[in-house]
Structure formats: structure tokens, C-alpha cells
Design a protein around this motif. Structure first.
Motif, PDB file in Angstrom:
ATOM      1  N   PRO A 160       0.816  -1.218   0.000  1.00  0.00           N
ATOM      2  CA  PRO A 160       0.000   0.000   0.000  1.00  0.00           C
ATOM      3  C   PRO A 160       0.851   1.270   0.000  1.00  0.00           C
ATOM      4  O   PRO A 160       0.455   2.284  -0.597  1.00  0.00           O
ATOM      5  CB  PRO A 160      -0.823  -0.116   1.284  1.00  0.00           C
ATOM      6  CG  PRO A 160      -0.808  -1.560   1.628  1.00  0.00           C
ATOM      7  CD  PRO A 160       0.513  -2.080   1.159  1.00  0.00           C
ATOM      8  N   ILE A 161       2.009   1.220   0.650  1.00  0.00           N
ATOM      9  CA  ILE A 161       2.930   2.366   0.636  1.00  0.00           C
ATOM     10  C   ILE A 161       3.409   2.624  -0.784  1.00  0.00           C
ATOM     11  O   ILE A 161       3.408   3.763  -1.275  1.00  0.00           O
ATOM     12  CB  ILE A 161       4.132   2.091   1.562  1.00  0.00           C
ATOM     13  CG1 ILE A 161       3.680   1.841   2.994  1.00  0.00           C
ATOM     14  CG2 ILE A 161       5.155   3.207   1.473  1.00  0.00           C
ATOM     15  CD1 ILE A 161       3.143   3.017   3.718  1.00  0.00           C
ATOM     16  N   LEU A 162       3.813   1.564  -1.487  1.00  0.00           N
ATOM     17  CA  LEU A 162       4.312   1.715  -2.851  1.00  0.00           C
ATOM     18  C   LEU A 162       3.209   2.208  -3.790  1.00  0.00           C
ATOM     19  O   LEU A 162       3.466   3.040  -4.674  1.00  0.00           O
ATOM     20  CB  LEU A 162       4.879   0.385  -3.350  1.00  0.00           C
ATOM     21  CG  LEU A 162       6.113  -0.148  -2.618  1.00  0.00           C
ATOM     22  CD1 LEU A 162       6.579  -1.451  -3.242  1.00  0.00           C
ATOM     23  CD2 LEU A 162       7.234   0.873  -2.619  1.00  0.00           C
ATOM     24  N   ARG A 163       2.000   1.698  -3.622  1.00  0.00           N
ATOM     25  CA  ARG A 163       0.901   2.151  -4.484  1.00  0.00           C
ATOM     26  C   ARG A 163       0.611   3.627  -4.273  1.00  0.00           C
ATOM     27  O   ARG A 163       0.321   4.359  -5.229  1.00  0.00           O
ATOM     28  CB  ARG A 163      -0.342   1.296  -4.223  1.00  0.00           C
ATOM     29  CG  ARG A 163      -0.197  -0.138  -4.759  1.00  0.00           C
ATOM     30  CD  ARG A 163      -1.338  -1.040  -4.330  1.00  0.00           C
ATOM     31  NE  ARG A 163      -1.170  -2.386  -4.886  1.00  0.00           N
ATOM     32  CZ  ARG A 163      -1.390  -3.510  -4.227  1.00  0.00           C
ATOM     33  NH1 ARG A 163      -1.791  -3.473  -2.962  1.00  0.00           N
ATOM     34  NH2 ARG A 163      -1.212  -4.685  -4.813  1.00  0.00           N
ATOM     35  N   THR A 164       0.681   4.069  -3.027  1.00  0.00           N
ATOM     36  CA  THR A 164       0.460   5.487  -2.744  1.00  0.00           C
ATOM     37  C   THR A 164       1.554   6.343  -3.355  1.00  0.00           C
ATOM     38  O   THR A 164       1.284   7.382  -3.976  1.00  0.00           O
ATOM     39  CB  THR A 164       0.398   5.708  -1.220  1.00  0.00           C
ATOM     40  OG1 THR A 164      -0.653   4.913  -0.673  1.00  0.00           O
ATOM     41  CG2 THR A 164       0.135   7.169  -0.884  1.00  0.00           C
ATOM     42  N   LEU A 165       2.801   5.912  -3.222  1.00  0.00           N
ATOM     43  CA  LEU A 165       3.921   6.673  -3.774  1.00  0.00           C
ATOM     44  C   LEU A 165       3.923   6.648  -5.298  1.00  0.00           C
ATOM     45  O   LEU A 165       4.265   7.649  -5.948  1.00  0.00           O
ATOM     46  CB  LEU A 165       5.240   6.121  -3.239  1.00  0.00           C
ATOM     47  CG  LEU A 165       5.485   6.306  -1.739  1.00  0.00           C
ATOM     48  CD1 LEU A 165       6.740   5.558  -1.306  1.00  0.00           C
ATOM     49  CD2 LEU A 165       5.598   7.793  -1.393  1.00  0.00           C
ATOM     50  N   ALA A 166       3.525   5.523  -5.893  1.00  0.00           N
ATOM     51  CA  ALA A 166       3.498   5.431  -7.354  1.00  0.00           C
ATOM     52  C   ALA A 166       2.486   6.393  -7.946  1.00  0.00           C
ATOM     53  O   ALA A 166       2.665   6.881  -9.076  1.00  0.00           O
ATOM     54  CB  ALA A 166       3.189   4.001  -7.784  1.00  0.00           C
ATOM     55  N   ALA A 167       1.398   6.662  -7.211  1.00  0.00           N
ATOM     56  CA  ALA A 167       0.358   7.565  -7.712  1.00  0.00           C
ATOM     57  C   ALA A 167       0.619   9.024  -7.359  1.00  0.00           C
ATOM     58  O   ALA A 167      -0.128   9.910  -7.796  1.00  0.00           O
ATOM     59  CB  ALA A 167      -0.997   7.140  -7.138  1.00  0.00           C
ATOM     60  N   ALA A 168       1.668   9.294  -6.582  1.00  0.00           N
ATOM     61  CA  ALA A 168       1.919  10.655  -6.111  1.00  0.00           C
ATOM     62  C   ALA A 168       2.535  11.526  -7.195  1.00  0.00           C
ATOM     63  O   ALA A 168       3.274  11.041  -8.069  1.00  0.00           O
ATOM     64  CB  ALA A 168       2.843  10.605  -4.898  1.00  0.00           C
ATOM     65  N   ASP A 169       2.244  12.799  -7.127  1.00  0.00           N
ATOM     66  CA  ASP A 169       2.917  13.787  -7.978  1.00  0.00           C
ATOM     67  C   ASP A 169       4.350  13.944  -7.478  1.00  0.00           C
ATOM     68  O   ASP A 169       4.589  14.044  -6.271  1.00  0.00           O
ATOM     69  CB  ASP A 169       2.166  15.125  -7.912  1.00  0.00           C
ATOM     70  CG  ASP A 169       2.705  16.136  -8.914  1.00  0.00           C
ATOM     71  OD1 ASP A 169       3.881  16.530  -8.779  1.00  0.00           O
ATOM     72  OD2 ASP A 169       1.952  16.527  -9.821  1.00  0.00           O
ATOM     73  N   GLU A 170       5.300  13.957  -8.398  1.00  0.00           N
ATOM     74  CA  GLU A 170       6.712  14.032  -8.001  1.00  0.00           C
ATOM     75  C   GLU A 170       7.039  15.317  -7.249  1.00  0.00           C
ATOM     76  O   GLU A 170       8.057  15.395  -6.565  1.00  0.00           O
ATOM     77  CB  GLU A 170       7.615  13.894  -9.228  1.00  0.00           C
ATOM     78  CG  GLU A 170       7.397  14.971 -10.266  1.00  0.00           C
ATOM     79  CD  GLU A 170       8.025  14.624 -11.605  1.00  0.00           C
ATOM     80  OE1 GLU A 170       8.804  15.453 -12.093  1.00  0.00           O
ATOM     81  OE2 GLU A 170       7.736  13.536 -12.124  1.00  0.00           O
ATOM     82  N   ARG A 171       6.161  16.324  -7.354  1.00  0.00           N
ATOM     83  CA  ARG A 171       6.420  17.598  -6.660  1.00  0.00           C
ATOM     84  C   ARG A 171       5.683  17.703  -5.334  1.00  0.00           C
ATOM     85  O   ARG A 171       5.794  18.706  -4.645  1.00  0.00           O
ATOM     86  CB  ARG A 171       6.000  18.763  -7.553  1.00  0.00           C
ATOM     87  CG  ARG A 171       6.821  18.875  -8.848  1.00  0.00           C
ATOM     88  CD  ARG A 171       6.124  19.723  -9.877  1.00  0.00           C
ATOM     89  NE  ARG A 171       4.850  19.106 -10.292  1.00  0.00           N
ATOM     90  CZ  ARG A 171       4.051  19.617 -11.217  1.00  0.00           C
ATOM     91  NH1 ARG A 171       4.362  20.759 -11.809  1.00  0.00           N
ATOM     92  NH2 ARG A 171       2.926  19.010 -11.543  1.00  0.00           N
TER      93      ARG A 171
END
Length: 476
Positions: A160-171
Motif C-alpha cells: 500500500p505504501i508503494l501504491r500510494t507513492l506510485a500515484a503521487a505527484d513528483e512535486r
């Protein structure tokens, strides 16, 4: 198996140990956020070969009695495992997760997130290769794709951590990311989506089972549809948790097709009828299992037999009749996930018991060889965590060793099962007599079919070597 279950008080799940980990990020110019991973050594006791975030147990150096111990632990572990440094005061807390009771060793882990400069690099040679044998920064989405293709192992709490980070805006600012990770961990710690392999969810539920196990794993493999295995709890709160997890998956557009049972023992079927009625799905099992279930009116049943294939849309289950522990025991090969749902053929906690009246040692050994010969790399048992394929060979070897002990307890003179069991289990004197004598009897009946042992014609509790076997042994 009820006599075995009633013999000893029910165990309690192992108490979690305190630990901490750090989700370490860096932001390359013009690229997605990258995450630091360490691959656990094959020699690691906990989830070997898995990519994980740096972390570990609290120790005295973290000053556990003083506030901030978990953050200090995260900093210490990061430095020891990677050579990289984030001060304890720079971490942002993002919740906690507790290892589910399918593991014999459990941790209450506080999660933190922190950032390193874009150019930060881990050392080419990890400082503690006995714990972490590979270090890498990678975008979360890249690691998720590797996991989905079966190219990487990732512990379920990390997904779930990776899925959240994968969907995050890089900024997105670190503080904003931390808030979202905190919310995800809170949801998952309350009702986790435990997924060791893509599409195969599992929820351990408290059952009345044989210690040291305390829970039965309810595996839920699926593709476009999913099935639910062995809801063995009759506790309303446990069935309620199961229903909520099923609802979460259904809300994601994946319908539940049926409840499937590996065999008839109470810690596998106790909640099946009630759950089937509530969820309005049929129960599928071997005919011998369905005889025991005695499903009430309003619950549909379906027989499944050796060789039947359950098509879940992108994932298939190939049915394997694997008697021995129970006459109607079934295992299920999952070719697309290189796995076998193994039921009670093996356990991550202890040796599987073969009741001499309900089971058959020869059939059990043949069933173990059958799942071994599928060539699948992962076994998903009903009790304990996923096991590597070599665990099957270890069980076969263990049974061979135990049978050798039983054989050495025999002679041409008649001996009681109790006498033979006392010698065969001399290294485990605390094992209750009913258990050691029952397992000894199961082995004796196997030896009888092989022509090595014989029972007394009038007193069934007495056994001896067959005459020809004894004559061969006397010169030695």
C-alpha cells in the motif's frame, strides 16, 4: 481431529516485538520519486529474499524508555544496513503495522518517512550482507511492476505504501505524502489487505485449532473473479472482518464466485455455511467434505474433484486430490502465480498430524510428493506464512525420520503402541501421550501395509516386526 484439538488449551498468538522502519525517498530531477529498498538475505529468518524498507528491532542503543525510541531505531538501522543517515528528528511518523498472526514471529512496527538529497547513493556493497545483500533506489511503480510479474518479492505491508507513492505527484511535499501514508497505514492495520502474490489475498482468522497455531489462513485467489478458502472460524467478529474484506474487494469490481473448502476439519469449515448464506455464494468441496458440512437449506453446494479447473478470469485453480490428512483433502495449483494452495499438507508452525482413524500416512506422503512434483515455488498453507517448495521435501524427510524411529522401537516381541511411541518420541517428552501415540499408530499402519510391521491378531494395541524382517535384523 477433535480429540487432538480438545487435548490442549488453545494457544495465544505470539506477542509482537517492537520495531521501526524508514521509508527513504529521493527526488531525481525530472523523474518520479524513488524509494530505497534492501533485499533481505536468503539467510534471513524473517521473509528472506524480499525487498523491504530498512529497519529492525528496538535495542538498548535506542533508549526504549525515552520518547522517540522508534525514530532513533529507524535512524540506527538505516545507518547500519545502508551506510546512509537521516537524523531521528527529521523523520515523519506515518503510522504502524503489526505482523499478522500467521507468522510465528511478529512485530509491531512504527513507520517513518524521510528524504535524502537527489544524488544520494547507497554503497555498492551493503554494510551488513548477512541481513541485506542488495541495496537500490527505484521508483515505486517500477518495483510494483516487478512484483506483479513475479520478478521480485515484496512484503505485504510495503505494497500500500508503494501504491500510494506510485500515484503521487513528483512535486508533492513530503509532509503531504506523510499524511497520505499515515491514512493508508491506519486503514491497513485495522483490516489489512495481505497479498504475498498478485491477486492472492489472505486473512488469518482465529479458529479452534491445534497449538501452536491459533489462526487459519483464509486465502482469496482471484483475477476477474475470486474465491474464498476455508473460513474456519465460527466467531461473529472474525466472520465480520472477513465480510468487510470481501466487500472491499467487491467494491473494486471483483465479484466473489464461491467458498471453497480444502477439507472437513472444523478449523476449516466452521464459518462456511453462515458466510455462504450471508454472501449468497455456493460452497464447493470434495464430496467427502460436503458430507461432513451438512449445509443447511438455502446454501448451495458444488462437488469438485481431482483435475477440475476453476477459471477465475486470468487466474486458474487446478484441483489436486491430496488425501492423507483427510480423505477428501484438496490442494489447488495456481499456475499463473507459481503457487499451490496447500491446505493442511504442511504448516509454518509445526508438523501436520495424521489421525490414525481419519487419515492415512501412506496417502499423506504420496500427496506431499504430488504437490512437490508440480514444480511450483511457493506453498500457501492453512497455518503459518507462505513456504518455499523445499519445505515439502523437509516434511517428507521428517516423516521418514520419524518412521525410522518407530521402526527402531519395534522388535519380534510384541510391544504396545505406548511403548513404541515413548521411544519414537523420546526427544519430545512433553508431547501429550494422545498425540505421540496417535502419530505412532499412523506410522505403524503404514509399516503394516508395507509388510514391515504386524499387529497382534487379538490385541490391537500390540505390534511387532514381521517374522522375515526380524530374521534379517537378528544377525546385526
Amino acid at each position: 481431529m477433535s480429540g487432538y484439538v480438545d487435548l490442549a488449551p488453545q494457544a495465544e498468538a505470539p506477542r509482537p516485538r517492537e520495531s521501526a522502519l524508514g521509508v527513504v525517498l529521493r527526488r531525481p530531477a525530472g523523474g518520479p520519486i524513488e524509494v530505497l529498498f534492501g533485499r533481505r538475505s536468503p539467510r534471513s529468518r524473517f521473509m528472506p529474499g524480499h525487498l523491504a524498507f530498512p529497519g529492525g528491532r528496538l535495542d538498548e542503543a535506542d533508549e526504549p524508555a525515552r520518547d522517540g525510541a522508534h525514530a532513533r531505531c529507524a535512524s540506527r538501522e538505516l545507518l547500519e544496513e545502508t551506510g546512509l543517515a537521516i537524523p531521528a528528528q527529521d523523520w515523519l511518523a506515518v503510522g504502524e503495522r503489526t505482523t499478522p498472526p500467521m507468522f510465528p514471529v511478529r512485530f509491531r512496527t512504527l513507520f517513518f518517512v524521510g528524504a535524502l538529497p537527489a544524488g544520494a547513493q547507497p554503497p555498492a556493497a551493503p554494510p551488513r550482507p548477512e541481513e541485506i545483500d542488495l541495496l537500490r533506489f527505484a521508483p515505486a511503480g517500477v518495483v510494483l511492476k516487478e512484483w506483479e510479474r513475479g520478478q521480485a518479492l515484496v512484503p505485504p505491508p510495503c505494497l500500500p505504501i508503494l501504491r500510494t507513492l506510485a500515484a503521487a505527484d513528483e512535486r508533492e511535499p513530503l509532509a503531504s505524502l506523510a499524511e497520505r501514508l499515515l491514512a493508508v497505514n491506519h486503514e491497513q492495520d485495522e483490516l489489512p489487505q495481505i497479498e504475498f502474490q498478485p491477486g492472492i489475498w489472505v486473512l488469518p482468522v482465529r479458529t479452534r485449532t491445534i497449538p501452536p497455531a491459533t489462526h487459519t489462513n483464509v486465502w482469496m485467489p482471484g483475477g476477474e473473479r475470486f474465491v474464498l478458502f476455508d473460513p474456519g472460524s465460527d466467531r461473529p467478529e472474525e466472520l465480520g472482518r472477513l465480510r468487510r474484506l470481501v466487500d472491499r474487494r467487491r467494491e473494486g469490481g471483483v465479484p466473489l464466485e464461491s467458498i471453497v473448502l480444502t477439507h472437513h476439519h472444523p478449523d476449516h469449515i466452521s464459518g462456511a455455511a453462515a458466510l455462504a448464506r450471508t454472501l449468497d455464494v455456493p460452497v464447493a468441496a470434495h464430496p467427502r467434505t460436503l458430507e461432513t458440512l451438512a449445509a443447511p437449506a438455502g446454501v448451495a453446494t458444488r462437488e469438485i474433484r481431482d483435475g477440475d479447473v476453476i477459471d477465475l478470469g486470468g487466474v486458474t485453480l487446478r484441483t489436486l486430490h491430496t488425501p492423507g490428512h483427510a480423505v477428501g483433502h484438496l490442494a489447488f495449483e495456481v499456475p499463473e502465480r507459481d503457487a499451490v494452495i496447500a491446505g493442511d499438507l504442511l504448516s509454518g508452525f509445526s508438523t501436520i498430524l495424521i489421525h490414525p482413524d481419519e487419515g492415512d500416512m501412506g496417502d499423506y506422503l504420496a500427496s506431499l510428493r504430488r504437490i512437490r512434483d508440480t514444480g511450483r515455488s511457493r506453498m500457501l498453507p492453512a497455518h503459518g506464512p507462505p513456504l518455499p517448495a523445499r519445505a515439502v521435501e523437509r516434511v517428507i524427510d521428517h516423516r521418514g525420520d520419524r518412521e525410522g524411529r518407530v521402526l527402531r522401537g519395534l522388535s519380534t516381541a510384541w510391544k504396545s503402541v505406548a511403548e513404541i511411541a515413548e521411544r519414537a518420541y523420546s526427544e519430545t517428552p512433553s508431547l501429550p501421550a494422545l498425540l505421540r501415540e496417535g502419530q505412532t499408530l499412523a506410522h505403524l499402519r503404514h509399516l503394516e501395509r508395507q509388510g514391515t510391521a504386524r499387529r497382534h491378531p487379538e490385541r490391537a494395541e500390540l505390534w511387532a516386526l514381521t517374522a522375515d524382517r526380524g530374521s534379517r535384523r537378528r544377525p546385526a
